[in-house]
Design an enzyme around this catalytic site. Sequence first.
Site, short mmCIF file in Angstrom:
data_model
loop_
_atom_site.label_atom_id
_atom_site.label_comp_id
_atom_site.label_asym_id
_atom_site.label_seq_id
_atom_site.Cartn_x
_atom_site.Cartn_y
_atom_site.Cartn_z
CG ASN A 9 -110.64 -69.57 70.90
OD1 ASN A 9 -111.83 -69.36 71.05
ND2 ASN A 9 -110.08 -69.80 69.71
CD1 TRP A 10 -112.71 -71.23 77.09
CD2 TRP A 10 -114.69 -70.53 77.85
NE1 TRP A 10 -112.56 -70.93 78.42
CE2 TRP A 10 -113.76 -70.51 78.93
CE3 TRP A 10 -116.01 -70.12 78.12
CZ2 TRP A 10 -114.10 -70.10 80.21
CZ3 TRP A 10 -116.35 -69.71 79.40
CH2 TRP A 10 -115.40 -69.71 80.44
CE LYS A 11 -110.36 -73.48 69.13
NZ LYS A 11 -109.64 -74.30 68.15
CG HIS A 95 -108.94 -68.73 65.66
ND1 HIS A 95 -109.21 -69.92 65.02
CD2 HIS A 95 -108.31 -69.06 66.80
CE1 HIS A 95 -108.76 -70.92 65.75
NE2 HIS A 95 -108.20 -70.43 66.84
CD GLU A 97 -110.89 -73.18 65.02
OE1 GLU A 97 -111.65 -72.54 65.77
OE2 GLU A 97 -110.07 -74.02 65.45
CD GLU A 167 -103.94 -69.74 67.74
OE1 GLU A 167 -104.02 -70.22 68.88
OE2 GLU A 167 -104.94 -69.55 67.03
N GLY A 173 -105.86 -77.89 67.46
CA GLY A 173 -106.87 -78.93 67.69
C GLY A 173 -106.47 -80.30 67.16
CB SER A 213 -101.85 -79.15 70.32
OG SER A 213 -102.77 -79.43 69.29
N GLY A 234 -106.88 -73.47 73.12
CA GLY A 234 -108.22 -73.92 72.72
C GLY A 234 -108.71 -75.03 73.63
N GLY A 235 -108.56 -76.27 73.18
CA GLY A 235 -109.12 -77.43 73.89
C GLY A 235 -108.81 -77.48 75.38
C1 PEP Z 1 -106.87 -72.20 69.17
O1 PEP Z 1 -107.93 -72.49 68.62
O2 PEP Z 1 -106.55 -71.01 69.25
C2 PEP Z 1 -106.04 -73.29 69.65
C3 PEP Z 1 -104.80 -73.04 69.89
O3 PEP Z 1 -106.65 -74.52 69.82
P1 PEP Z 1 -105.99 -75.84 70.50
O4 PEP Z 1 -105.28 -75.39 71.73
O5 PEP Z 1 -107.14 -76.73 70.77
O6 PEP Z 1 -105.03 -76.40 69.49
#
Ligand code: PEP
Length: 252
Positions: A9-11, A95, A97, A167, A173, A213, A234-235
Amino acid sequence: MRRPFIAGNWKMNLDRASAVALAEEVAKEAAGVEGVDLAVCPPSVYLDVVAAAVAGSKVALGAQNMYHQPNGAFTGEISAAMLCDIGCRYVILGHSERRHILGETDEDVNKKVLAALEARLTPIVCLGELLPEREAGRTMNVIRRQFNGSLAGVHAEQMARIVIAYEPVWAIGTGKVATPQQAEEVHLGLRKIIENRYNQEVAQSVRIQYGGSVKPENAADLLGQPNIDGALVGGASLKAESFMGIVAGLGL
Ligand code: PEP
């Protein structure tokens, strides 16, 4: 046997050139990997160029959101049919966010899930508790409420096609990852919720990703749990090396 599924997920990150470069690199490195489904979910304005960059590779395309209406006067929104048209196979829905920053409710997510299924897109439906909810011992109540609300009216045949992403919001994040045991406990609980609502066959076929994470250093322990079928990243999905490092954690 559930096939693992790792999605990035590049957000709201990257620009056109870096999105294409990342997609090309992931597609190239994925060529030698068997036994896993892979997807990247770029910002919607880059879906088209990323679709071209991953065309013919083992990497599928996903969107980060959509609107439930098929067309019409909905300024700024994108329909499921448009995502299919541009080559998406997946769409991330609900999600945290979008739930917690942009105010999406279970009811909103539910409308999107039904519209995505209707369009033959595979929804990746995100569920997860806030830290105070976990600390109050309410994790499974929250997960059950989000599951029932977000997946209302979904038939057994449709459920088998859906991907769930557990999640925990406090792990997204933040660098704070759920322990493999904490994650496995919720994944197992989710599978029981699915079994109670549908049946054992559906429960055993639904893929449940963990997200929060995930990095190459913790991937193997998380992905080694019996009810964790992959990761929503994500990251660490913003660099091909770390994304593919997580895939390597599957030990395929
Ligand atoms: C996400 O946004 O779906 C996520 C899991 O982010 P991160 O891996 O950065 O915690």
